[in-house]
Design an enzyme around this catalytic site. Structure first.
Site, PDB file in Angstrom:
ATOM      1  N   LYS A  37     -54.528  50.034  28.302  1.00  0.00           N
ATOM      2  CA  LYS A  37     -55.208  51.280  28.695  1.00  0.00           C
ATOM      3  C   LYS A  37     -56.240  51.664  27.637  1.00  0.00           C
ATOM      4  CE  LYS A  37     -51.465  53.334  31.479  1.00  0.00           C
ATOM      5  NZ  LYS A  37     -50.431  52.294  31.348  1.00  0.00           N
ATOM      6  N   HIS A  87     -56.614  54.559  32.293  1.00  0.00           N
ATOM      7  CA  HIS A  87     -55.380  54.735  33.049  1.00  0.00           C
ATOM      8  C   HIS A  87     -55.722  54.965  34.512  1.00  0.00           C
ATOM      9  CE1 HIS A  87     -51.514  55.751  34.359  1.00  0.00           C
ATOM     10  NE2 HIS A  87     -51.249  56.843  33.658  1.00  0.00           N
TER      11      HIS A  87
END
Lengths: 422, 85, 407
Positions: free
Chosen positions: A341, A346
């Site tokens: 991430k 995300h």
């Protein structure tokens, strides 16, 4: 004789990663693909950064009809499905369609289209009694997004069980887990499993602004996603998708399929604590990890690489560190752990599948992707998080985990095909 | 703008996050931690957003997070409204 | 074939014609309808104005106050129905089932739509700072699973499935799968509600909602005059348990077993091959270790649209023979509750097994001969059976079937 599930095809679309090769190049380079939001005027918002994919449906080969009817998330899922199918070399037309299933994860499904339609139907929020004459059939599908897994089913001719798994931020991990369960219990021999989310839209940005979960580090967009770093202050919202061809192992072997990895174990638990909050002890995630390792019949010491959830919020990374220590014991201090991430942001329900792709590619290439932007230590996150630079090492067994709103805590163990020369 | 009182704060909290059945909010709760009153971080964030709109002020996130009791939050709000006046 | 048997030990129903499983059941048997003019907003100017609306649910009575600001109406129904199911099953603070031994599997087709519509409006009319913190979870499809798991301290495997109007039966099937994989108890089912103006318009946009103005004639499953369905809100939550666990803890009642489950997806449009509902039903019956002749009643999907009714009738004829089994659609009294419909039918089917009586399909009077259907109309019908089949279809091709048997 119990049935086993293996991954034989991969398709990925992420910020900076259009296709598996570009995705893997990004991850191993440690470059990041987070940038100021360009999809809409983000100036009124608190967090103005996102992971946006440069995805053009026309270049992807979608027809005007397909573009008109498919929400962006669906387009991502179908593009990845096409890649995964081609990658697998499996001739779907030769399969018994009743033995082909679909398990598609998504957290916010057609949010982008919903918002676009809303602006028209409500005259930008002026009308509570939205225009009833606005009867595009697609509006039904944006409200009730069963069409998303349906499109995947149509793409591959699946007539077995077809479903969407929507477990918030663990959707992508759980969807692949669901596909594995279908194969193991004998309900399907081939499953298109994966996830897609395209949440970079005002309503989603606004709701994460409200709970201050996303990072407001708007002056440093490329380094704003800082999992496990002492200066981390939230996640970067992103879009993306990854789809896999999952096959029953004996059938894959019999046709000489390239086998990326086997799904050795999958488990999910709930923290039953709070819809968005996490306790510090990571107890339930640790339990999911233990159960996944147990199912894979592997000792925790066998794990070569941990692909973390690592969203970059203060609470998550601390929670997760505690979970790793609880479940892996001393080995937590020895095993490399990283969060991609840091590079692709995300993407909510999609990221779990994208992280499985990264895990599988790590096995394929024997390289551990780094955690980008990690430079300031945090005493509460004191494990080896592979700062900034990818690492060449043997990767045979990967543990990947996820944590999501609603309390979902999921874990999956993937390993190299046994007996195969990788 | 007038000072924010405990009464106002009570109304805001209840509007944003309801009321815990087992807790009596009408008593002297100035120094009772929000957690004991049944208000979690989401409730405080929601209430802070409403206070900001009602009083025309900006409440810095870290300071709201540090205000663990009604007294502390009222102090923060009223300091800022006085400064803005 | 798994040795683990999954049984249902508790029922919770929130329906337009009854709150609570017994009230709902009685309403089905007496033909009490919950369909009427939609009252949530001014529907004049809308082409369809009738709905199966829950009118007597006082959220403040059923939920703690602090849950009200953060829950959509559909989540309120889900939490309450789960409470009722757990109470019915005798599961409470004194139960000694470990937290990891309890999971939650729910389905919704529409999420918390009323809630999110309000938030969209605030965002675009007033600005981002007016969007509620609760929008971060109150509308997404996993919310009911999350809230039920938190409220009841259930830390076992949980899931949220979306399968349009078949998803509720998929949730029940997945609950059985979860029990078979080792979890003692799973709260499972589905709930839906989207009766704000935008949700309503979106449902109408699907093209299958009835535009009839007479509540008695608006939703007529399998009738020659069928002209669409009436949307409903609500659904059901069930307590699904490992049969051994239920016996060991002395469960007050076992309504029945989830003996068979199967799901299929229709061939792509243009393939020329028949829909997959028949296949799902046949597989579920085989999964239960039974033959079609063992099935004593069918709770139909009942789309209320002639082409879809005809397709369902064809599937049933193919399996059971013409007029080969009593068929019913009690959802004529509630409207289609989307992901809630299948679980509500499962609750009714279990009570049908208990009481050996099948409720009638209200208002349907004239079933085309060509359907070859033995539709239960007019009055409830007595049955003698240990097995009932429940069917559900979702838009675009989802098919799900569950076989329930006397435990």
């Amino acid at each position: 004789m119990s049935r086993r599930a293996v991954i034989t095809g991969i398709g990925v679309r992420t910020p900076g990663g259009s296709g598996t090769k570009e995705f893997w190049d990004l991850l191993t380079s440690g470059r990041t693909a987070t940038r100021p939001i360009t999809f809409f005027d983000a100036s009124p918002f608190r967090s103005r950064i996102a992971g946006e994919a440069d995805f053009d449906p026309v270049s992807e080969g979608f027809t005007p009809r397909e573009i008109r009817r498919m929400d962006r998330a669906t387009q991502f899922a179908v593009a990845c499905t096409r890649d995964a199918v081609a990658d697998s070399g499996l001739d779907f037309a030769s399969l018994d369609p009743s033995r082909v299933a679909v398990a598609l994860g998504s957290a916010v499904a057609s949010a982008t289209s919903l918002e676009n339609e809303y602006l028209v139907m409500s005259d930008a929020g002026r009308d509570w009694l939205v225009d009833p004459g606005h009867l595009s059939p697609y509006m039904f599908d944006y409200l009730s997004p069963g069409v998303m897994p349906a499109e995947i089913a149509w793409e591959v001719g699946a007539e077995g069980p077809v479903t969407m798994i929507s477990d918030g931020c663990t959707s992508g991990l759980d969807a692949v887990g669901h596909g594995v369960q279908l194969i193991r219990e004998g309900s399907a021999d081939t499953v298109l499993a994966g996830a897609a989310d395209t949440p970079v839209s005002p309503i989603v940005v606004a709701c994460f602004d409200a709970i201050k979960a996303t990072t407001p580090r708007n002056d440093e967009p490329a380094t704003a996603s800082r999992p496990f770093d002492g200066t981390r202050n939230g996640f970067v919202l992103a879009e993306g998708a990854a789809m896999f061809v999952l096959e029953e192992y004996e059938r894959a072997r019999a046709r000489g399929a390239q086998i990326y990895a086997e799904v050795g174990g999958y488990a999910t638990r709930s923290n039953a604590y709070h819809m968005t909050g996490l306790k510090k002890d990571g107890r339930e995630l640790a339990e999911a990890i233990r159960a996944a390792l147990d199912e894979a019949r592997l000792d925790r010491g066998a794990v070569d690489y941990v692909n973390a959830h690592g969203s970059g919020t203060k609470q998550n990374d601390r929670h997760e560190t505690a979970a790793f220590k609880r479940s892996l014991g001393e080995h937590a201090y020895a095993v490399p752990i990283s969060s991609i991430k840091s590079m692709v942001g995300h993407s909510l329900g999609a990221i779990g599948s994208i992280e499985i792709a990264a895990s599988v590619l790590a096995i394929r290439h024997n390289v551990v992707p780094p955690t980008a932007n990690l430079s300031t230590p945090d005493p509460e996150c004191d494990l080896d998080y592979v700062p900034r630079t990818a690492r060449q090492q043997r990767v045979s067994t990967v543990l990947t985990v996820g944590s999501g709103f609603g309390g979902f805590q999921s874990a999956m163990v993937l390993h190299a095909p046994r007996g195969a020369a990788v | 703008m007038a000072e924010m009182t405990l009464e106002h704060l009570r109304g805001t909290l209840i509007a944003c996050a309801g009321e815990e059945d087992s807790v009596d909010l009408s008593g002297d709760v100035l120094d009772v931690p929000f957690a004991d009153l049944g208000y979690d971080s989401l409730a405080l964030m929601e209430s802070a957003a409403m206070i900001e709109r009602d009083y025309g002020i900006e409440l810095p996130e870290e300071e709201v997070a540090r205000a663990l009791t009604p007294r502390a939050l009222l102090h923060l709000v009223n300091t800022l409204t006085a400064a803005a006046a | 074939m798994s040795a683990v048997r999954a049984v249902v030990t508790g029922l919770g129903v929130a329906a337009p014609n009854g709150l609570g499983a017994e009230t709902y059941w009685k309403a089905l048997l007496t033909g009490q309808s919950g369909i009427g003019p939609l009252s949530r907003f001014d529907t004049s100017g809308y082409p369809a104005r009738l709905a199966g609306e829950i009118r007597e649910f006082d959220a403040a009575r059923h939920l703690p106050d602090r849950l009200l600001p953060q829950t959509d109406v559909s989540t309120r129904y889900a939490i309450a129905a789960a409470d009722w199911a757990l109470a019915d099953a005798g599961i409470g603070d004194e139960s000694d089932i470990a937290d990891y031994d309890m999971g939650v599997v729910t389905s919704t087709a529409q999420g918390g739509f009323d809630f999110t519509h309000r938030e969209f409006r605030k965002l675009w009319r007033q600005g981002p700072r007016f969007v509620s913190v609760y929008e971060s979870f109150a509308w997404f499809y996993a919310v009911n699973t999350g809230q039920i798991s938190i409220r009841n301290g259930m830390r076992g495997p949980s899931a949220a499935l979306v399968g349009e109007q078949a998803g509720g039966l998929d949730a029940v099937g997945h609950a059985r799968r979860t029990v078979r994989r080792g979890t003692r108890l799973v709260v499972s089912g589905g709930v839906d509600s989207a009766f704000d103006p935008w949700g309503w318009s979106a449902q109408l946009a699907g093209g299958l909602v009835s535009q009839a103005t007479d509540p008695e004639r608006a939703y007529l499953p399998f009738d020659a005059a069928a002209c669409g369905y009436v949307p409903g809100e609500g659904g059901a939550l069930l307590v699904v348990e490992d049969a051994v666990s239920a016996r060991e803890r002395g469960a007050a009642q076992v309504y029945g077993e989830i003996a068979g489950y199967a799901a299929t997806f229709d061939p792509a449009p243009g393939s020329g091959r028949p829909p997959g509902l028949r296949g799902a039903a046949e597989r579920a019956i085989a999964d239960a270790g039974l033959e079609p002749g063992d099935i004593g009643a069918v709770f139909a999907d009942a789309a209320g649209v002639p082409a879809l009714d005809a397709a369902e009738a064809r599937a049933l004829r193919g399996i059971f023979g013409s007029r080969g089994v009593p068929v019913t659609a009690p959802k004529a009294l509630t409207g289609r509750m989307y992901a809630g419909g299948g679980p509500a039918d499962v609750a009714a089917a279990l009570l049908a097994l208990r009481d050996q009586v099948v409720p009638a399909t209200a208002r349907t009077a004239s079933v085309p001969e060509s359907y070859g259907l033995d539709l239960v109309v007019g009055e409830p019908r007595s049955i003698r059976t240990a097995a009932v089949l429940v069917l559900a279809r979702g838009r675009h091709g989802f098919n799900a079937a569950v076989v329930l048997t006397t435990a």
